[in-house]
Design a protein around this motif. Structure first.
Motif, PDB file in Angstrom:
ATOM      1  N   ILE A  35       2.301   4.961   9.795  1.00 58.43           N
ATOM      2  CA  ILE A  35       0.998   4.670   9.197  1.00 58.43           C
ATOM      3  C   ILE A  35       0.187   5.970   9.191  1.00 58.43           C
ATOM      4  O   ILE A  35      -0.146   6.524  10.251  1.00 58.43           O
ATOM      5  N   LEU A  36      -0.147   6.454   8.018  1.00 53.78           N
ATOM      6  CA  LEU A  36      -0.795   7.759   7.884  1.00 53.78           C
ATOM      7  C   LEU A  36      -2.298   7.652   7.657  1.00 53.78           C
ATOM      8  O   LEU A  36      -3.011   8.662   7.761  1.00 53.78           O
ATOM      9  N   CYS A  37      -2.755   6.457   7.333  1.00 54.94           N
ATOM     10  CA  CYS A  37      -4.186   6.282   7.074  1.00 54.94           C
ATOM     11  C   CYS A  37      -4.864   5.636   8.284  1.00 54.94           C
ATOM     12  O   CYS A  37      -4.186   5.124   9.187  1.00 54.94           O
ATOM     13  N   GLY A  60       0.815  -1.217   0.000  1.00 55.64           N
ATOM     14  CA  GLY A  60       0.000   0.000   0.000  1.00 55.64           C
ATOM     15  C   GLY A  60       0.840   1.254   0.000  1.00 55.64           C
ATOM     16  O   GLY A  60       0.457   2.262   0.613  1.00 55.64           O
ATOM     17  N   GLU A  61       1.984   1.178  -0.659  1.00 57.85           N
ATOM     18  CA  GLU A  61       2.923   2.309  -0.608  1.00 57.85           C
ATOM     19  C   GLU A  61       2.300   3.551  -1.242  1.00 57.85           C
ATOM     20  O   GLU A  61       1.904   3.558  -2.405  1.00 57.85           O
ATOM     21  N   ASN A  62       2.212   4.568  -0.441  1.00 56.88           N
ATOM     22  CA  ASN A  62       1.634   5.833  -0.888  1.00 56.88           C
ATOM     23  C   ASN A  62       1.966   6.859   0.183  1.00 56.88           C
ATOM     24  O   ASN A  62       1.805   6.592   1.370  1.00 56.88           O
ATOM     25  N   GLN A  63       2.409   8.009  -0.217  1.00 56.73           N
ATOM     26  CA  GLN A  63       2.799   9.028   0.761  1.00 56.73           C
ATOM     27  C   GLN A  63       1.654   9.407   1.692  1.00 56.73           C
ATOM     28  O   GLN A  63       1.867   9.876   2.810  1.00 56.73           O
ATOM     29  N   SER A  64       0.429   9.166   1.243  1.00 58.41           N
ATOM     30  CA  SER A  64      -0.712   9.499   2.100  1.00 58.41           C
ATOM     31  C   SER A  64      -1.145   8.319   2.965  1.00 58.41           C
ATOM     32  O   SER A  64      -2.031   8.474   3.813  1.00 58.41           O
ATOM     33  N   SER A  65      -0.534   7.131   2.774  1.00 59.36           N
ATOM     34  CA  SER A  65      -0.939   5.935   3.513  1.00 59.36           C
ATOM     35  C   SER A  65       0.149   5.420   4.439  1.00 59.36           C
ATOM     36  O   SER A  65      -0.115   5.100   5.605  1.00 59.36           O
ATOM     37  N   ILE A  66       1.386   5.324   3.958  1.00 62.57           N
ATOM     38  CA  ILE A  66       2.458   4.732   4.751  1.00 62.57           C
ATOM     39  C   ILE A  66       3.808   5.232   4.261  1.00 62.57           C
ATOM     40  O   ILE A  66       4.017   5.433   3.064  1.00 62.57           O
ATOM     41  N   SER A  93      -9.966   4.638   5.360  1.00 65.86           N
ATOM     42  CA  SER A  93      -9.139   5.465   4.475  1.00 65.86           C
ATOM     43  C   SER A  93      -7.906   4.708   3.988  1.00 65.86           C
ATOM     44  O   SER A  93      -7.207   5.161   3.085  1.00 65.86           O
ATOM     45  N   CYS A  94      -7.617   3.558   4.629  1.00 61.17           N
ATOM     46  CA  CYS A  94      -6.495   2.705   4.190  1.00 61.17           C
ATOM     47  C   CYS A  94      -6.951   1.808   3.037  1.00 61.17           C
ATOM     48  O   CYS A  94      -8.147   1.553   2.873  1.00 61.17           O
ATOM     49  N   THR A 105       0.452  -6.330   8.286  1.00 64.67           N
ATOM     50  CA  THR A 105      -0.321  -5.167   7.852  1.00 64.67           C
ATOM     51  C   THR A 105      -1.160  -4.599   8.998  1.00 64.67           C
ATOM     52  O   THR A 105      -1.392  -5.248  10.017  1.00 64.67           O
ATOM     53  N   THR A 106      -1.631  -3.385   8.797  1.00 67.45           N
ATOM     54  CA  THR A 106      -2.501  -2.723   9.773  1.00 67.45           C
ATOM     55  C   THR A 106      -3.358  -1.670   9.063  1.00 67.45           C
ATOM     56  O   THR A 106      -3.039  -1.237   7.944  1.00 67.45           O
TER      57      THR A 106
END
Length: 650
Positions: free
Chosen positions: A121-123, A94-100, A127-128, A214-215
């Motif tokens: 973990i940003l989400c 789920g690599e994404n600057q807004s997710s992780i 939203s994840c 994962t989380t």
């Protein structure tokens, strides 16, 4: 010669040849016999009990990703992370600057491997991504997860807030979830490093799986020392069952380890150092295997090598670094720390459970000493600037403290005497098939007094061998028959290398090839099975009279441990491209050969360059059949490029 005369001669020759070609169990026309083997059953000598063994090296991912059953590659995030931040082969889910955001730092609780993985973990929740975010590990070219089997997953974790993790095995090629466990924790304990352990029973199978952590819970989590192991390893000691069995089926009398060039390293800083490979696995720093170009977590360390020897029923032969690598050397004036390290390594293996290093062994679950009788002072180092000076310092120190230890020199004494004391000298040979075949006479003129030879690495390689050809095995059979013949001058012999993951064929050929779930033996592997009974047997004197230059033969007498009966085993190599006829006679035998119970084994194929493979793992294996015409006098046929073994019940 006129045309009619030429045709007549050709016809007569063809008729004679056709009369000679018969089933190997049938008596061949006596007039066709061009080779005769006379065996004297009344005279012989004892072959060393230790003659045939195996040599293990961390090469071709033989241990990491091989016989050591750890599924996670780079479990401590140390490989490359200290220099460039790489966490290969881990991947971000789920690599994404807004997710992780995933990074590494040096906050681990383990002093000798400080790198830890940090996940921001940003989400949160919905939203994840649906599968959550986190990291995955493909193991060594895919984890083999099998339905119904149980796997133990261990990792260390800390967090700035509550932990809500999903640990799963996922099929890498189809995304199927094969088994998972939820791990939840909160409160003060999560802010400190905590050990998490779960067992996961697989509900499906996939040979190319990954471990996912994962989380969907926003926060900051650190992970370190992530391990996944099947519970059904051999004796619970961590060895992959199918590969252990293949090695055990060779019934090795000794186990040389851990190398090889792996012991030296390309540079000393990357050499195998035993103290870094013992104790709790989480505290082992691991090291760059710079000679074979991959990271080793040192899960299969010094202790495990000794344990593997014991599980195989083999005597361990420990090869240690003597201050030399491929590119740098420690001279005699600075060698003492290496000498002390060697002495302490012997104490670890042999010392009482109350000694300093023996107590560490005992704490690892082995209070009784290991049966360490042999050590090799370096590997392939003779001729380097400081080898002989260093060697003498090691030799004197070990002889003083452990007078019974047999010490192995790297210097070859097969032709000229050594310039230093030794119990055994090392001899390595990698060569072509023709040269290997001719080497059956190599030790004919070697000294019978002084140190004995340890042929610790032999193999046909390069074009003649491919990935393990019949051609190579037949040539090696000739060499091994020469070893048997000269076993009063040679005390140990082992093929090399032993194991290779097909995804990392850094050195070919090898005795055993494997991937995550399959394995097969090359013809050279199967050849070794024809020599299992030779260790401790009686070598019988024999004389071969032949006009052929392609035949080599030997005879032994042994007691079969399975049925308790005595046998004479005659092994014959035909290294030619035509069928050969052989007359065999056994003299001095006080009893008769029994046809019922006698048999023959043939290792051959239709093409000398044939190989085994995953699709045809048993294409070239020893084929056993009954020997209805077994007698003290026999006429037999030998197929082209073959090794034939006659087991005659007496």
């Amino acid at each position: 010669m006129n045309l009619l005369h030429s045709f007549s001669v050709f016809l007569i020759v063809c008729l004679l040849i056709s009369e000679c070609h018969a089933d190997a169990n049938a008596n061949v026309n006596a007039s066709c016999i061009v080779s005769k083997l006379a065996i004297d059953a009344s005279s012989g000598r004892h072959i060393p009990d230790t003659l045939f063994g195996v040599f293990y090296e961390e090469i071709n991912h033989a241990g990491a990703g091989g016989i050591w059953a750890e599924l996670v590659s780079n479990r401590g995030f140390e490989a490359g992370a200290s220099s460039d931040g790489s966490i290969y082969p881990w991947k971000i889910i789920g690599e994404n600057q807004s997710s992780i955001v995933v990074s590494t730092d040096h906050s681990s609780c383990f002093e000798r491997n400080k790198v830890a993985l940090r996940m921001d973990i940003l989400c949160q929740g919905k939203s994840c991504p649906q599968a959550g975010v986190g990291i995955s590990n493909p193991g060594y070219w895919g984890m083999n997860i099998e339905e119904g089997k149980t796997y133990k997953v261990v990792f260390y974790v800390r967090s700035l807030g509550p932990i809500d993790l999903q640990v799963s095995f996922i099929g890498s090629d189809d995304g199927a979830k094969l088994g998972s466990k939820k791990i939840m924790a909160h409160g003060l304990n999560v802010t400190q490093w905590s050990r998490m352990e779960r067992t996961i029973k697989a509900k499906g199978s996939n040979h190319n799986s990954s471990l996912h952590i994962t989380t969907k819970n926003k926060g900051v989590i650190w992970l370190d020392q992530v391990s996944a192991m099947p519970l059904d390893t051999h004796n619970g000691h961590g060895f992959r069952n199918d590969l252990f069995k293949m090695v055990a089926d060779l019934k090795p009398k000794f186990f040389r380890f851990p190398g090889g060039c792996y012991v030296e390293g390309d540079f000393i800083k990357n050499a195998f150092r035993w103290k870094d490979t013992v104790g709790p696995w989480e505290e082992r720093p691991g090291h760059l295997n710079d000679i074979w170009h991959y990271w080793s977590d040192d899960g299969l360390g010094y202790f495990e090598g000794l344990q593997l020897s014991e599980d195989l029923g083999a005597l361990p032969i420990w090869v240690f670094n003597n201050g030399l690598s491929h590119h740098d050397e420690v001279g005699p004036s600075s060698i003492q720390p290496f000498v002390q390290e060697a002495l302490e390594g012997i104490e670890f293996a042999r010392g009482s459970a109350t000694s300093r290093w023996g107590s560490l062994r005992a704490s690892m679950g082995h209070p009784q000493p290991f049966n360490l009788r042999y050590v090799a002072i370096g590997n392939e180092d003779c001729g380097k600037l400081y080898y002989e000076e260093n060697y003498k310092i090691f030799y004197d120190a070990i002889r003083h403290t452990y007078p019974d230890i047999q010490m192995i020199s790297n210097c070859d004494a097969s032709d000229l005497p050594l310039k230093h004391p030794a119990d055994i000298y090392d001899y390595h040979i990698y060569t072509s098939s023709n040269d290997m075949f001719s080497k059956y006479t190599k030790f004919d003129k070697s000294p019978r007094s002084g140190p004995k030879a340890f042929v610790s690495e032999y193999a046909v390689w390069r074009e003649d061998a491919g990935h393990g050809s019949l051609y190579a095995a037949v040539a090696e059979a000739s060499f091994l028959i020469g070893i048997e013949k000269n076993s009063d001058a040679v005390s140990l012999v082992s093929y090399a290398p032993l194991l290779s993951n097909v995804n990392d064929n850094g050195w070919i050929p090898d005795a055993i090839f494997f991937n995550s779930h399959q394995s097969y033996g090359t013809p050279s592997y199967w050849l070794q099975q024809l020599f299992i009974e030779s260790s401790g047997a009686t070598f019988l004197n024999s004389t071969l009279q032949s006009s052929s230059t392609s035949i080599v033969a030997s005879a032994i007498q042994y007691k079969n441990c399975k049925d308790g009966h005595n046998y004479i085993r005659v092994k014959v190599v035909n290294f030619g491209n035509t069928t050969e006829s052989l007359g065999m006679s056994i003299n001095g035998l006080q009893t008769n050969v029994q046809p019922t119970g006698s048999s023959m084994v043939v290792l051959t194929s239709s093409n000398k360059m044939d190989e085994n493979s995953f699709s045809e793992p048993m294409k070239i294996v020893p084929q056993r059949s009954s020997l209805a015409n077994a007698n003290k006098d026999m006429n037999v046929e030998l197929p082209p490029y073959s090794v034939t073994s006659f087991d005659l019940l007496i």
